[in-house]
Design an enzyme around this catalytic site. Sequence first.
Site, PDB file in Angstrom:
ATOM      1  N   HIS A  47      -4.098  -7.031  -8.908  1.00  0.00           N
ATOM      2  CA  HIS A  47      -3.204  -6.248  -8.038  1.00  0.00           C
ATOM      3  C   HIS A  47      -3.917  -5.659  -6.819  1.00  0.00           C
ATOM      4  O   HIS A  47      -3.632  -6.040  -5.694  1.00  0.00           O
ATOM      5  CB  HIS A  47      -2.553  -5.150  -8.904  1.00  0.00           C
ATOM      6  CG  HIS A  47      -1.546  -4.312  -8.189  1.00  0.00           C
ATOM      7  ND1 HIS A  47      -0.656  -3.502  -8.832  1.00  0.00           N
ATOM      8  CD2 HIS A  47      -1.304  -4.131  -6.867  1.00  0.00           C
ATOM      9  CE1 HIS A  47       0.112  -2.881  -7.950  1.00  0.00           C
ATOM     10  NE2 HIS A  47      -0.268  -3.244  -6.744  1.00  0.00           N
ATOM     11  N   SER A  56       7.485   2.982  -4.483  1.00  0.00           N
ATOM     12  CA  SER A  56       7.821   2.479  -5.821  1.00  0.00           C
ATOM     13  C   SER A  56       6.693   2.748  -6.819  1.00  0.00           C
ATOM     14  O   SER A  56       6.894   2.639  -8.028  1.00  0.00           O
ATOM     15  CB  SER A  56       8.102   0.973  -5.752  1.00  0.00           C
ATOM     16  OG  SER A  56       6.963   0.307  -5.225  1.00  0.00           O
ATOM     17  N   GLU A  57       5.504   3.101  -6.312  1.00  0.00           N
ATOM     18  CA  GLU A  57       4.349   3.354  -7.185  1.00  0.00           C
ATOM     19  C   GLU A  57       4.098   4.847  -7.382  1.00  0.00           C
ATOM     20  O   GLU A  57       3.006   5.244  -7.780  1.00  0.00           O
ATOM     21  CB  GLU A  57       3.084   2.723  -6.576  1.00  0.00           C
ATOM     22  CG  GLU A  57       3.154   1.231  -6.382  1.00  0.00           C
ATOM     23  CD  GLU A  57       3.013   0.454  -7.673  1.00  0.00           C
ATOM     24  OE1 GLU A  57       3.141   1.052  -8.755  1.00  0.00           O
ATOM     25  OE2 GLU A  57       2.770  -0.753  -7.584  1.00  0.00           O
ATOM     26  N   GLY A  61       0.812  -1.209   0.000  1.00  0.00           N
ATOM     27  CA  GLY A  61       0.000   0.000   0.000  1.00  0.00           C
ATOM     28  C   GLY A  61       0.846   1.260   0.000  1.00  0.00           C
ATOM     29  O   GLY A  61       2.025   1.251   0.372  1.00  0.00           O
ATOM     30  N   ASN A  62       0.269   2.339  -0.467  1.00  0.00           N
ATOM     31  CA  ASN A  62       0.944   3.642  -0.438  1.00  0.00           C
ATOM     32  C   ASN A  62      -0.087   4.747  -0.626  1.00  0.00           C
ATOM     33  O   ASN A  62      -1.154   4.505  -1.194  1.00  0.00           O
ATOM     34  CB  ASN A  62       2.047   3.732  -1.507  1.00  0.00           C
ATOM     35  CG  ASN A  62       1.674   3.017  -2.790  1.00  0.00           C
ATOM     36  OD1 ASN A  62       0.785   3.464  -3.507  1.00  0.00           O
ATOM     37  ND2 ASN A  62       2.317   1.881  -3.059  1.00  0.00           N
TER      38      ASN A  62
HETATM   39  P1  13P Z   1       5.709   0.649  -1.835  1.00  0.00           P
HETATM   40  O1  13P Z   1       6.066   0.193  -0.442  1.00  0.00           O
HETATM   41  O2  13P Z   1       6.925   0.838  -2.706  1.00  0.00           O
HETATM   42  O3  13P Z   1       4.837   1.870  -1.802  1.00  0.00           O
HETATM   43  O4  13P Z   1       4.902  -0.511  -2.558  1.00  0.00           O
HETATM   44  C1  13P Z   1       3.844  -1.174  -1.928  1.00  0.00           C
HETATM   45  C2  13P Z   1       2.835  -1.695  -2.886  1.00  0.00           C
HETATM   46  O5  13P Z   1       1.755  -2.021  -2.480  1.00  0.00           O
HETATM   47  C3  13P Z   1       3.152  -1.829  -4.321  1.00  0.00           C
HETATM   48  O6  13P Z   1       2.003  -2.157  -5.034  1.00  0.00           O
END
Ligand code: 13P
Length: 270
Positions: free
Chosen positions: A160, A77-78, A29-30
């Site tokens: 996803h 990362s998103e 999550g983000n």
């Molecule tokens: P991050 O920790 O990089 O935000 O990624 C978590 C995630 O859920 C990617 O789909």
Amino acid sequence: MVNEYEIKKEMCEIGKRVYNRGMVAANDGNFSVKLNDNEFLCTPTGVSKGFMTPEYICKVDANGNVIQANKGFKPSSEIKMHMRVYKERPDVNSVVHAHPLYATTFAIAGIPLTAPIMPEAVISLGCVPIAKYGTPSTEEIPDAVEEHLPYFDAVLLENHGALTFSVSLLDAYHKMESVEFYARLLWQTMQIGGPQELSEEQVQRLYEIRRQFGMPGKHPANVCPNAQAGKPSCHSCGNGCGSSTSNIVTGADADLVASITKKVMEQLGK
Ligand code: 13P
């Protein structure tokens, strides 16, 4: 003038809610918050969002480049997915991404949430389409999500999870809760014969209520792509949603499948 520290504290609080409600596992999550056109706060990559303190939160520019991050922390990362939403939707001030169990189950099965089954979901979300699968962290997810951005405030990400966005962090988070609750209700009713859907007239009356409330965001009540193309409006939306029940095995379908199976078994002498 926005108080950045207060927003960071709120992001930690939302992280706890997302984690404690089982909307993510481990470090998943983000979420992000827009401060102005070139400054955005976002959660760091690779940490459990349920255990953050304000020092964890990173700041990026409109391209996702780091403006500020404490030692040991890098932006999600998103981040590209978040930035695409802000680029295409100037009305949006916050983006939330999670993997809630039921919504993600539908995203994995490839079934959009389009059945009009309860007033609150119809008013707040309309229907929830599925963005085509993309590899996490690449431009594939932002590219897949983009086609839905002019019409919806909540999108399932194929195989996803889910993505919601709104005028504030709390609003975007509440949309995630609504998506998950709606998905769970739909799942439960599918176990006991399938949902009784609201009629087209009932749906249109709920849309009218939404218009009267002047609720912000994009919603089929105002921007149904079908209606704009002169076709019947959602909940049988053309923008990737498909027909409201076409992907759902209803009670009647289940009966038909059972009777065909019985006949086949009889013919096989079983
Ligand atoms: P991050 O920790 O990089 O935000 O990624 C978590 C995630 O859920 C990617 O789909």
